[in-house]
Write a protein that holds these residues in place. Structure first.
Motif, mmCIF file in Angstrom:
data_model
loop_
_atom_site.group_PDB
_atom_site.id
_atom_site.type_symbol
_atom_site.label_atom_id
_atom_site.label_comp_id
_atom_site.label_asym_id
_atom_site.label_seq_id
_atom_site.Cartn_x
_atom_site.Cartn_y
_atom_site.Cartn_z
ATOM 1 N N ALA A 274 63.874 -21.698 -53.625
ATOM 2 C CA ALA A 274 62.702 -20.816 -53.707
ATOM 3 C C ALA A 274 62.501 -20.065 -52.395
ATOM 4 O O ALA A 274 62.221 -18.856 -52.397
ATOM 5 C CB ALA A 274 61.462 -21.634 -54.055
ATOM 6 N N THR A 275 62.655 -20.761 -51.276
ATOM 7 C CA THR A 275 62.472 -20.140 -49.963
ATOM 8 C C THR A 275 63.451 -18.990 -49.747
ATOM 9 O O THR A 275 63.109 -17.974 -49.147
ATOM 10 C CB THR A 275 62.647 -21.188 -48.844
ATOM 11 O OG1 THR A 275 61.660 -22.204 -49.011
ATOM 12 C CG2 THR A 275 62.526 -20.578 -47.474
ATOM 13 N N ARG A 276 64.665 -19.151 -50.252
ATOM 14 C CA ARG A 276 65.698 -18.126 -50.088
ATOM 15 C C ARG A 276 65.635 -17.049 -51.174
ATOM 16 O O ARG A 276 66.440 -16.127 -51.168
ATOM 17 C CB ARG A 276 67.085 -18.783 -50.115
ATOM 18 C CG ARG A 276 67.310 -19.806 -49.017
ATOM 19 C CD ARG A 276 67.402 -19.165 -47.674
ATOM 20 N NE ARG A 276 67.654 -20.150 -46.624
ATOM 21 C CZ ARG A 276 68.033 -19.839 -45.405
ATOM 22 N NH1 ARG A 276 68.187 -18.582 -45.074
ATOM 23 N NH2 ARG A 276 68.215 -20.783 -44.498
ATOM 24 N N LEU B 22 74.110 -14.103 -54.644
ATOM 25 C CA LEU B 22 74.693 -15.444 -54.576
ATOM 26 C C LEU B 22 74.735 -16.012 -53.164
ATOM 27 O O LEU B 22 74.786 -17.233 -52.985
ATOM 28 C CB LEU B 22 76.091 -15.440 -55.197
ATOM 29 C CG LEU B 22 76.059 -15.389 -56.726
ATOM 30 C CD1 LEU B 22 77.400 -15.000 -57.298
ATOM 31 C CD2 LEU B 22 75.617 -16.720 -57.286
ATOM 32 N N THR B 23 74.681 -15.158 -52.143
ATOM 33 C CA THR B 23 74.649 -15.697 -50.783
ATOM 34 C C THR B 23 73.368 -16.498 -50.546
ATOM 35 O O THR B 23 73.361 -17.440 -49.757
ATOM 36 C CB THR B 23 74.776 -14.584 -49.719
ATOM 37 O OG1 THR B 23 73.677 -13.681 -49.841
ATOM 38 C CG2 THR B 23 76.085 -13.827 -49.865
ATOM 39 N N ALA B 24 72.289 -16.151 -51.246
ATOM 40 C CA ALA B 24 71.037 -16.900 -51.105
ATOM 41 C C ALA B 24 71.204 -18.332 -51.589
ATOM 42 O O ALA B 24 70.603 -19.265 -51.034
ATOM 43 C CB ALA B 24 69.922 -16.206 -51.876
ATOM 44 N N HIS B 25 72.031 -18.545 -52.600
ATOM 45 C CA HIS B 25 72.261 -19.888 -53.134
ATOM 46 C C HIS B 25 73.065 -20.728 -52.145
ATOM 47 O O HIS B 25 72.803 -21.924 -51.980
ATOM 48 C CB HIS B 25 72.967 -19.791 -54.481
ATOM 49 C CG HIS B 25 72.117 -19.150 -55.532
ATOM 50 N ND1 HIS B 25 71.372 -19.877 -56.436
ATOM 51 C CD2 HIS B 25 71.870 -17.846 -55.813
ATOM 52 C CE1 HIS B 25 70.709 -19.054 -57.235
ATOM 53 N NE2 HIS B 25 71.000 -17.821 -56.861
ATOM 54 N N VAL B 26 74.042 -20.111 -51.482
ATOM 55 C CA VAL B 26 74.812 -20.834 -50.462
ATOM 56 C C VAL B 26 73.913 -21.192 -49.286
ATOM 57 O O VAL B 26 73.976 -22.310 -48.759
ATOM 58 C CB VAL B 26 76.021 -19.998 -49.998
ATOM 59 C CG1 VAL B 26 76.780 -20.722 -48.887
ATOM 60 C CG2 VAL B 26 76.961 -19.704 -51.157
ATOM 61 N N LEU C 30 69.657 -27.442 -47.543
ATOM 62 C CA LEU C 30 69.490 -28.769 -48.139
ATOM 63 C C LEU C 30 70.283 -29.821 -47.378
ATOM 64 O O LEU C 30 69.762 -30.888 -47.042
ATOM 65 C CB LEU C 30 69.927 -28.748 -49.603
ATOM 66 C CG LEU C 30 70.027 -30.130 -50.266
ATOM 67 C CD1 LEU C 30 68.646 -30.736 -50.457
ATOM 68 C CD2 LEU C 30 70.785 -30.044 -51.581
ATOM 69 N N VAL C 31 71.566 -29.553 -47.109
ATOM 70 C CA VAL C 31 72.398 -30.533 -46.404
ATOM 71 C C VAL C 31 71.788 -30.853 -45.040
ATOM 72 O O VAL C 31 71.697 -32.017 -44.637
ATOM 73 C CB VAL C 31 73.852 -30.034 -46.256
ATOM 74 C CG1 VAL C 31 74.688 -31.022 -45.445
ATOM 75 C CG2 VAL C 31 74.497 -29.803 -47.620
ATOM 76 N N CYS C 32 71.341 -29.819 -44.330
ATOM 77 C CA CYS C 32 70.747 -30.040 -43.018
ATOM 78 C C CYS C 32 69.449 -30.826 -43.116
ATOM 79 O O CYS C 32 69.186 -31.716 -42.293
ATOM 80 C CB CYS C 32 70.517 -28.702 -42.320
ATOM 81 S SG CYS C 32 72.063 -27.896 -41.796
ATOM 82 N N LEU D 257 67.572 -32.369 -40.191
ATOM 83 C CA LEU D 257 67.435 -31.119 -39.448
ATOM 84 C C LEU D 257 66.688 -30.097 -40.298
ATOM 85 O O LEU D 257 67.295 -29.340 -41.051
ATOM 86 C CB LEU D 257 68.814 -30.551 -39.083
ATOM 87 C CG LEU D 257 69.655 -31.359 -38.113
ATOM 88 C CD1 LEU D 257 71.040 -30.750 -37.975
ATOM 89 C CD2 LEU D 257 68.972 -31.430 -36.755
ATOM 90 N N PRO D 258 65.367 -30.060 -40.214
ATOM 91 C CA PRO D 258 64.619 -29.079 -40.993
ATOM 92 C C PRO D 258 64.865 -27.661 -40.489
ATOM 93 O O PRO D 258 65.399 -27.477 -39.391
ATOM 94 C CB PRO D 258 63.154 -29.499 -40.787
ATOM 95 C CG PRO D 258 63.152 -30.252 -39.510
ATOM 96 C CD PRO D 258 64.496 -30.919 -39.407
ATOM 97 N N PRO D 259 64.508 -26.645 -41.269
ATOM 98 C CA PRO D 259 64.705 -25.254 -40.830
ATOM 99 C C PRO D 259 64.059 -25.012 -39.466
ATOM 100 O O PRO D 259 62.975 -25.525 -39.179
ATOM 101 C CB PRO D 259 64.000 -24.444 -41.923
ATOM 102 C CG PRO D 259 64.030 -25.330 -43.126
ATOM 103 C CD PRO D 259 63.909 -26.732 -42.601
#
Length: 197
Positions: A116-118, A161-165, A171-173, A178-180
């Motif tokens: 959602a953020t992206r 689709l770059t927003a999904h990556v 998410l992994v971070c 490691l939050p944004p």
């Protein structure tokens, strides 16, 4: 986003793959292209991402993930469209966090929030969040207790689709602590045992 990038509806797989390969990520998250599965769709591209890896090509002890983009012009019924994303994210945890009964729900909500953020629109989502607790015995007793969270998800994307990556990378971070906006800050629980189950 780059205006030269074609919208999803008219993009060729090659155009999308090139756009994904050109992406940049935070300095403490290393992404590399890996072999994509050949049996899931006519076209596929895959990436591995690791939080502060010690060596290129090895899963990080802090957090690791995989991102696969599939394309099938026949638009399989289960996908409800020609594109499908499959992702995986895993990170070790402190044992006291691993016993939290809401942990799996939180991990899934982080994925949805990152998308959602992206501005990464999606539909037909599915997935699992698994937490694992471990205890060493015998020669592994010195490693003590460990915990791990693992999220596996798939969804059909819409839009850029770059927003999904970028959402997957976030998410992994986040799973690794490691939050944004935390680039360069110490990983929470940096001495955690990196047991993989």
């Amino acid at each position: 986003m780059d205006e030269a990038r074609p919208p999803l509806a008219s993009a060729t797989f090659g155009d999308v793959a090139d756009a994904l390969r050109a992406m940049e990520f935070r300095t403490d998250f290393t992404v590399r292209e890996i072999a994509a599965p050949t049996s899931l769709a006519p076209d596929a591209i895959a990436f591995a991402g690791d939080v502060r890896p010690d060596a290129d090509g090895l899963d990080s002890e802090y957090g690791t993930g995989r991102f696969i983009l599939l394309h099938d012009a026949a638009a399989p019924d289960a996908w409800n469209g020609p594109w499908r994303i499959v992702c995986f994210a895993q990170a070790p945890l402190e044992p006291e966090i691993g016993i939290d009964p809401m942990l799996a729900d939180v991990a899934w909500s982080w994925l949805v929030d990152a998308l959602a953020t992206r501005g990464a629109d999606f539909h037909s989502a599915s997935g699992t969040a698994t937490k694992t607790l471990s205890k060493g015995f015998g020669s592994l007793a010195a490693e003590g207790d460990g915990a791990q969270i693992e999220l596996r998800a798939s969804w059909s994307p819409a839009g850029d689709l770059t927003a999904h990556v970028a959402a997957w990378a976030e998410l992994v971070c986040m799973l690794a602590g490691l939050p944004p906006g935390s680039e360069g800050i110490a990983v929470f629980g940096g001495q955690r045992r990196g047991g993989r189950g």
